[in-house]
Design a protein around this motif. Sequence first.
Motif, PDB file in Angstrom:
ATOM      1  N   ILE A 197       0.871  -1.038  -0.151  1.00 27.63           N
ATOM      2  CA  ILE A 197       0.254  -0.093  -0.126  1.00 27.63           C
ATOM      3  C   ILE A 197       1.069   1.451  -0.745  1.00 27.63           C
ATOM      4  O   ILE A 197       0.862   2.463  -0.834  1.00 27.63           O
ATOM      5  N   VAL A 198       1.672   1.108   0.986  1.00 29.58           N
ATOM      6  CA  VAL A 198       2.596   1.918   1.140  1.00 29.58           C
ATOM      7  C   VAL A 198       3.782   2.812  -0.285  1.00 29.58           C
ATOM      8  O   VAL A 198       3.784   3.762  -1.013  1.00 29.58           O
ATOM      9  N   LYS A 199       4.125   1.517  -0.986  1.00 31.88           N
ATOM     10  CA  LYS A 199       4.589   1.256  -2.614  1.00 31.88           C
ATOM     11  C   LYS A 199       3.199   2.199  -3.492  1.00 31.88           C
ATOM     12  O   LYS A 199       3.847   3.167  -3.850  1.00 31.88           O
ATOM     13  N   ARG A 200       2.221   2.255  -3.022  1.00 31.81           N
ATOM     14  CA  ARG A 200       1.580   1.479  -4.520  1.00 31.81           C
ATOM     15  C   ARG A 200       1.226   4.200  -4.369  1.00 31.81           C
ATOM     16  O   ARG A 200       1.193   4.379  -4.830  1.00 31.81           O
ATOM     17  N   TYR A 201       1.240   4.119  -3.012  1.00 36.14           N
ATOM     18  CA  TYR A 201       0.242   5.897  -2.830  1.00 36.14           C
ATOM     19  C   TYR A 201       1.698   6.628  -2.300  1.00 36.14           C
ATOM     20  O   TYR A 201       1.222   8.069  -2.226  1.00 36.14           O
ATOM     21  N   GLN A 202       2.334   6.293  -2.001  1.00 32.79           N
ATOM     22  CA  GLN A 202       3.787   6.554  -1.958  1.00 32.79           C
ATOM     23  C   GLN A 202       3.988   8.535  -2.363  1.00 32.79           C
ATOM     24  O   GLN A 202       3.923   9.623  -1.580  1.00 32.79           O
ATOM     25  N   GLU A 203       4.266   7.884  -3.744  1.00 33.15           N
ATOM     26  CA  GLU A 203       4.274   8.940  -4.773  1.00 33.15           C
ATOM     27  C   GLU A 203       3.600  10.537  -4.274  1.00 33.15           C
ATOM     28  O   GLU A 203       3.666  11.560  -4.346  1.00 33.15           O
ATOM     29  N   ARG A 204       2.313   9.509  -4.465  1.00 35.18           N
ATOM     30  CA  ARG A 204       0.810  10.574  -4.671  1.00 35.18           C
ATOM     31  C   ARG A 204       0.641  11.179  -4.034  1.00 35.18           C
ATOM     32  O   ARG A 204       0.889  12.609  -4.129  1.00 35.18           O
ATOM     33  N   LEU A 205       1.096  11.052  -2.418  1.00 34.09           N
ATOM     34  CA  LEU A 205       0.802  11.351  -1.476  1.00 34.09           C
ATOM     35  C   LEU A 205       2.446  12.409  -1.247  1.00 34.09           C
ATOM     36  O   LEU A 205       1.915  13.367  -0.473  1.00 34.09           O
ATOM     37  N   TYR A 206       3.397  11.879  -1.427  1.00 35.05           N
ATOM     38  CA  TYR A 206       4.247  12.933  -1.004  1.00 35.05           C
ATOM     39  C   TYR A 206       4.020  14.313  -1.617  1.00 35.05           C
ATOM     40  O   TYR A 206       4.103  15.208  -1.221  1.00 35.05           O
ATOM     41  N   TRP A 207       3.670  14.355  -3.214  1.00 35.18           N
ATOM     42  CA  TRP A 207       3.879  15.334  -4.176  1.00 35.18           C
ATOM     43  C   TRP A 207       2.377  16.408  -3.778  1.00 35.18           C
ATOM     44  O   TRP A 207       2.516  17.401  -3.213  1.00 35.18           O
ATOM     45  N   HIS A 208       1.419  15.557  -2.624  1.00 36.57           N
ATOM     46  CA  HIS A 208       0.453  16.412  -2.683  1.00 36.57           C
ATOM     47  C   HIS A 208       0.808  17.366  -1.190  1.00 36.57           C
ATOM     48  O   HIS A 208       0.276  17.748  -1.294  1.00 36.57           O
TER      49      HIS A 208
END
Lengths: 144, 186
Positions: free
Chosen positions: B30-41
């Motif tokens: 789950i972390v690997k799937r969403y980490q980038e999108r959440l980071y940029w947000h």
Amino acid sequence: MKLSEIKKQNPFTVPDGYFNDFSSRLQDKLGKQKDSKKRSLYYSLKPYIYSVASAAAILIAALVYYNISENKHSETVLLSSEIALAFEDNIYDLEETYLIENYTVQQEAEEMIYDYESDPTYKDEIIQYLLDEDVEIESIVNEL
Amino acid sequence: MANRKGEYSDSELIRLFHEPEKSDYAFNLIVKRYQERLYWHVRKLIIDHEDTDDTLQNTFIKAWNGLKSFREDASLFTWLYRIATNEALSFLRKKKKRSFVPLVDVEYSLERNLESDEYFNGDQIQKKLQKAILTLPEKQRIVFLMRYYDEMKYETIAEILDTSVGSLKASYHHAVKKIEKFLMDE
């Protein structure tokens, strides 16, 4: 300037390898949190543990005291009954002892009186004393 | 069950997470799937990389703690986005409290971070746009970032921010007008 005139792009960057490392760093932090939770569970339960231990200690102390007290009471009862029994069993002996002792003292006293009267030295002293007091010799002879 | 590429759907990952021996594995995916999108947000809201990193970690820690009781009333994506947004706003509010200054000074502080940010590689117009975004009120800024950069549907934004689509459209409209005025004036 219109917003549509600006090229839409992400102007921010991240350090090299940031997203590759993020997951493992997060797992480390989560691991520490799990340990911390275990410790905090212990610390949050600590007062209860102490309370329960204290209550248990008081209960044990109370039970021990109660048992000792019961034993003491039993011992006291036994001792009292033993004394009573002993007294009942030995009352005759005690009376006998008392009588024997009294008899012995009386006998000794009688013996002492006898000794005085039979002692010739003592008789002479009495006669001399009476003569010194001007008691008539006839009266002294009659008494002796 | 994973698809042909070996990827699990969000629902499958949540189901795996509920199996105690597979929780770590599922959460890692789950972390690997969403980490980038959440980071940029989060990054566009907070600007500074280190602060963003802390906020993102807190986001996933909260997700880990909350995932046990997550019942999929919302999608996993929406739920994570909501946590990340709340964490970012919470960070900014704490920063405001710590500095004992009005919010405008916090925005000024963010602007200074932007000037000195070694992980910013945009040109002058991009920097100007970011400064313009920092002048927006909190809600307008969030709506603008989610709509403009993340290209989210209003319905999704409404679900994340728990507000109406009409209100969001109005906020976005006002935000664009303010930004364009800022760009014209500067």
